[in-house]
Write a protein that holds these residues in place. Sequence first.
Motif: not given
Length: 396
Positions: A242-250
Amino acid sequence: MRTVAVDAGLGVVLGAVAVVAVRAQVAFGHAAPWGREGAGPPWAGGPGPEWGQVTLGWGVWAGVALLVVAVAVRRVRPAVALVAAGAGAGAVLVGGGVVNPVVVVMGALVVFSAAIRMEPVRFLAWALPLVVGVGVLSRAGEPWWGLADGSLWAALAVAVGVAAPWAGAGVFVRARRQGRAREREAEVARHRYEERLRIAREVHDLVGHSLSVISMQAGVALHVVDRRPEQAAVALAAIRDSSRSALEELRRTLAVFRGEEGAALEPVAGLDRLEGVVEEMGRAGLAVTVERSGEAVVLPGAVDHALLRIAQEALTNVLRHAGAGAVARVEVAFEAGWVRLVVADTGAGPGAGWCEGAGIAGMRERARGVGGELAAGPGDGGGFVVRVRVPVEGGV
């Protein structure tokens, strides 16, 4: 430089015409008085002007040259142009010439341009003494400069009266330009504010959703870490994903806002990623079902993105507030000219006297931004319901 060249050409043409006009006025003045037999202007059968007797003084030539310079620099050096025009008109008068309509037009152009480009008070401080000076010089050949018979006051009134309309027109044009400039600045400021608001809303929705999921998964990991470490490992892996996906989308979101090369080529997140959001919610412990109905149409990017973010924020609110055991339902329906999104849950629902928070306000702003409408509140059978309707072209 091009402006000066164009205005210099205009000034030379007007200066040449002014010299011819002054020469003609002086020549007619030397002609025999009309009323005598055989006298009069050429169009009345008279002898016409005596061109051979006309010699222009140095003042006329110097004055016309100064007026040419004034016209040439009127848009780049308005104060210099005013001084040159005043000195030029005065030199023409002192040199024995007559202020003819062409000279008046040259002076009027300078006054008009200076009134546009100078502050009104500064323009008046420069222009008024020069106009008054030209009026006084026009009476230079009169006894006591025209004070004896009062003609000086008439000359001053004429000079101010000729310059005033051009000055007023220049001030009006200046005010209009400044008004349009203020409107453009206000429009730019409004666009900047809206862009900042959009960035803040995008980051809020993305970070808020991701942190809610991570917080829920971290709670699960803490709860089972001692008794069932294998489930804690699953929760920690979900936190990592989740954190990796959030960072990538951010990163992608901020890249678009910064205008980085290639960022705008990436497709905008839309309802095609709804299932990914649902899966993420499922890993956080919220069961979500998705229902689609109607004949789907290709949505504009802004509409598609807004609906995804609204669904994401609504599901995040369910995860935060609906309580344990709640189930959420997402419905996407394509209707005649509309697309409808409903997010409902089976939680306990808000208590009496509930009020909207920043999340619902942000969802409503997103809906309004794409021409839609949003309603949110307790469901008839309990829980909480968010309803969105957005107009689209090509709906069935």
